[in-house]
Design a protein around this motif. Structure first.
Motif, PDB file in Angstrom:
ATOM      1  N   VAL A   1    -110.932 -16.797  18.225  1.00  0.00           N
ATOM      2  CA  VAL A   1    -110.475 -15.295  18.318  1.00  0.00           C
ATOM      3  C   VAL A   1    -111.496 -14.330  18.041  1.00  0.00           C
ATOM      4  O   VAL A   1    -111.803 -13.520  18.801  1.00  0.00           O
ATOM      5  CB  VAL A   1    -109.169 -14.974  17.662  1.00  0.00           C
ATOM      6  N   ASP A   2    -112.304 -14.401  16.933  1.00  0.00           N
ATOM      7  CA  ASP A   2    -113.599 -13.886  16.394  1.00  0.00           C
ATOM      8  C   ASP A   2    -114.398 -13.611  17.851  1.00  0.00           C
ATOM      9  O   ASP A   2    -115.065 -12.619  17.983  1.00  0.00           O
ATOM     10  CB  ASP A   2    -114.145 -14.291  15.372  1.00  0.00           C
ATOM     11  N   ASP A   3    -114.762 -14.767  18.400  1.00  0.00           N
ATOM     12  CA  ASP A   3    -115.544 -14.774  19.481  1.00  0.00           C
ATOM     13  C   ASP A   3    -115.405 -13.908  20.627  1.00  0.00           C
ATOM     14  O   ASP A   3    -115.933 -13.263  21.278  1.00  0.00           O
ATOM     15  CB  ASP A   3    -115.717 -16.212  20.233  1.00  0.00           C
ATOM     16  N   LEU A   4    -113.906 -13.888  20.894  1.00  0.00           N
ATOM     17  CA  LEU A   4    -113.335 -13.276  21.995  1.00  0.00           C
ATOM     18  C   LEU A   4    -113.222 -11.680  21.571  1.00  0.00           C
ATOM     19  O   LEU A   4    -113.398 -10.943  22.492  1.00  0.00           O
ATOM     20  CB  LEU A   4    -112.170 -13.759  22.175  1.00  0.00           C
ATOM     21  N   LEU A   5    -112.915 -11.408  20.210  1.00  0.00           N
ATOM     22  CA  LEU A   5    -112.982  -9.945  19.893  1.00  0.00           C
ATOM     23  C   LEU A   5    -114.355  -9.421  20.227  1.00  0.00           C
ATOM     24  O   LEU A   5    -114.517  -8.201  20.447  1.00  0.00           O
ATOM     25  CB  LEU A   5    -112.429  -9.759  18.529  1.00  0.00           C
ATOM     26  N   GLU A   6    -115.283 -10.209  19.864  1.00  0.00           N
ATOM     27  CA  GLU A   6    -116.779  -9.562  19.911  1.00  0.00           C
ATOM     28  C   GLU A   6    -116.932  -9.439  21.408  1.00  0.00           C
ATOM     29  O   GLU A   6    -117.749  -8.552  21.780  1.00  0.00           O
ATOM     30  CB  GLU A   6    -117.872 -10.582  19.384  1.00  0.00           C
ATOM     31  N   PHE A   7    -116.698 -10.218  22.231  1.00  0.00           N
ATOM     32  CA  PHE A   7    -116.824 -10.249  23.680  1.00  0.00           C
ATOM     33  C   PHE A   7    -116.036  -9.019  24.283  1.00  0.00           C
ATOM     34  O   PHE A   7    -116.702  -8.034  24.925  1.00  0.00           O
ATOM     35  CB  PHE A   7    -116.325 -11.302  24.501  1.00  0.00           C
ATOM     36  N   LEU A   8    -114.963  -8.733  23.873  1.00  0.00           N
ATOM     37  CA  LEU A   8    -114.177  -7.892  24.241  1.00  0.00           C
ATOM     38  C   LEU A   8    -114.720  -6.363  23.821  1.00  0.00           C
ATOM     39  O   LEU A   8    -114.639  -5.458  24.422  1.00  0.00           O
ATOM     40  CB  LEU A   8    -112.819  -7.984  24.066  1.00  0.00           C
ATOM     41  N   ALA A   9    -115.093  -6.247  22.309  1.00  0.00           N
ATOM     42  CA  ALA A   9    -115.843  -5.057  22.006  1.00  0.00           C
ATOM     43  C   ALA A   9    -117.159  -4.856  22.790  1.00  0.00           C
ATOM     44  O   ALA A   9    -117.149  -3.680  23.046  1.00  0.00           O
ATOM     45  CB  ALA A   9    -116.238  -5.374  20.401  1.00  0.00           C
ATOM     46  N   GLU A  10    -117.964  -5.670  23.053  1.00  0.00           N
ATOM     47  CA  GLU A  10    -119.141  -5.343  23.977  1.00  0.00           C
ATOM     48  C   GLU A  10    -118.586  -4.975  25.336  1.00  0.00           C
ATOM     49  O   GLU A  10    -118.992  -3.889  25.758  1.00  0.00           O
ATOM     50  CB  GLU A  10    -119.748  -6.649  24.165  1.00  0.00           C
ATOM     51  N   GLU A  11    -117.558  -5.390  25.867  1.00  0.00           N
ATOM     52  CA  GLU A  11    -116.984  -4.943  27.261  1.00  0.00           C
ATOM     53  C   GLU A  11    -116.584  -3.454  27.193  1.00  0.00           C
ATOM     54  O   GLU A  11    -116.839  -2.800  27.968  1.00  0.00           O
ATOM     55  CB  GLU A  11    -115.931  -5.824  27.473  1.00  0.00           C
ATOM     56  N   MET A  12    -115.971  -3.198  25.965  1.00  0.00           N
ATOM     57  CA  MET A  12    -115.280  -1.891  25.785  1.00  0.00           C
ATOM     58  C   MET A  12    -116.411  -0.898  25.650  1.00  0.00           C
ATOM     59  O   MET A  12    -116.402   0.346  26.058  1.00  0.00           O
ATOM     60  CB  MET A  12    -114.349  -1.925  24.976  1.00  0.00           C
ATOM     61  N   GLY A  13    -117.587  -1.302  24.870  1.00  0.00           N
ATOM     62  CA  GLY A  13    -118.818  -0.538  24.899  1.00  0.00           C
ATOM     63  C   GLY A  13    -119.539  -0.188  26.079  1.00  0.00           C
ATOM     64  O   GLY A  13    -119.734   0.959  26.379  1.00  0.00           O
ATOM     65  N   GLU A  14    -119.491  -0.914  27.048  1.00  0.00           N
ATOM     66  CA  GLU A  14    -120.004  -0.949  28.223  1.00  0.00           C
ATOM     67  C   GLU A  14    -119.313   0.101  29.147  1.00  0.00           C
ATOM     68  O   GLU A  14    -119.580   1.064  29.892  1.00  0.00           O
ATOM     69  CB  GLU A  14    -120.025  -2.222  28.890  1.00  0.00           C
ATOM     70  N   LEU A  15    -118.006   0.121  29.069  1.00  0.00           N
ATOM     71  CA  LEU A  15    -117.100   0.962  29.598  1.00  0.00           C
ATOM     72  C   LEU A  15    -117.195   2.298  29.014  1.00  0.00           C
ATOM     73  O   LEU A  15    -117.138   3.132  29.944  1.00  0.00           O
ATOM     74  CB  LEU A  15    -115.284   0.363  29.498  1.00  0.00           C
TER      75      LEU A  15
END
Length: 149
Positions: free
Chosen positions: A119-133
């Motif tokens: 879950v931590d890996d996925l949260l980090e990935f999603l946070a990066e995606e949100m930052g790009e947005l």
């Protein structure tokens, strides 16, 4: 994006015939809270279960059992959810959510252990995606200023 691109490839593992005490020591040495339990088949380590620090506490320590006399295979979670390296990240998230699972071993085309995603890996990935947005508007405004000069 493929799950194989964001999983942790250096995965700690053990075999089911190791003692719980030995597994706990491995967790301590590798600074992890889980081990993928594998069986060796030819050249591949095939995931057959997962053992977490919580499994050890709830199934062994809380009951006053001797971790040196129990095997990993006796207490591991054998109802294992795995993901293929080529699986979509969002589909994997959905499967994890539906099963209430926080860690998923990732396997290669031969079924061998290729990594683990948490879950931590996925949260980090999603946070990066949100930052790009969040940068889209600023980029659009900058592009618009240049175009109107």
């Amino acid at each position: 994006m493929r799950i194989g691109e964001i999983c942790t490839v250096h995965t700690s593992y053990c075999k089911g015939d190791e003692t719980v005490q030995a597994a706990a020591l491995l967790m301590r040495q590798h600074h992890v809270g889980d081990l993928v339990v594998v069986e060796q088949r030819q050249e591949e380590r095939i995931p057959v279960g997962i053992l977490t620090d919580r499994d050890i506490v709830v199934s062994v320590i809380a009951l006053g059992l001797d971790p040196a006399s129990l095997l990993v295979g006796d207490i591991m979670s054998a109802d294992l959810l795995t993901a293929s390296e080529d699986d979509d990240v969002y589909e994997t998230i959905e499967r994890m959510r539906l099963r209430g699972i926080r860690r998923v071993p990732v396997v290669n085309n031969a079924g061998g252990l290729a990594g683990i995603v948490s879950v931590d890996d996925l949260l980090e990935f999603l946070a990066e995606e949100m930052g790009e947005l969040s940068r889209i508007s600023a980029h659009q405004q900058s592009h618009e200023k240049r175009a109107r000069q």
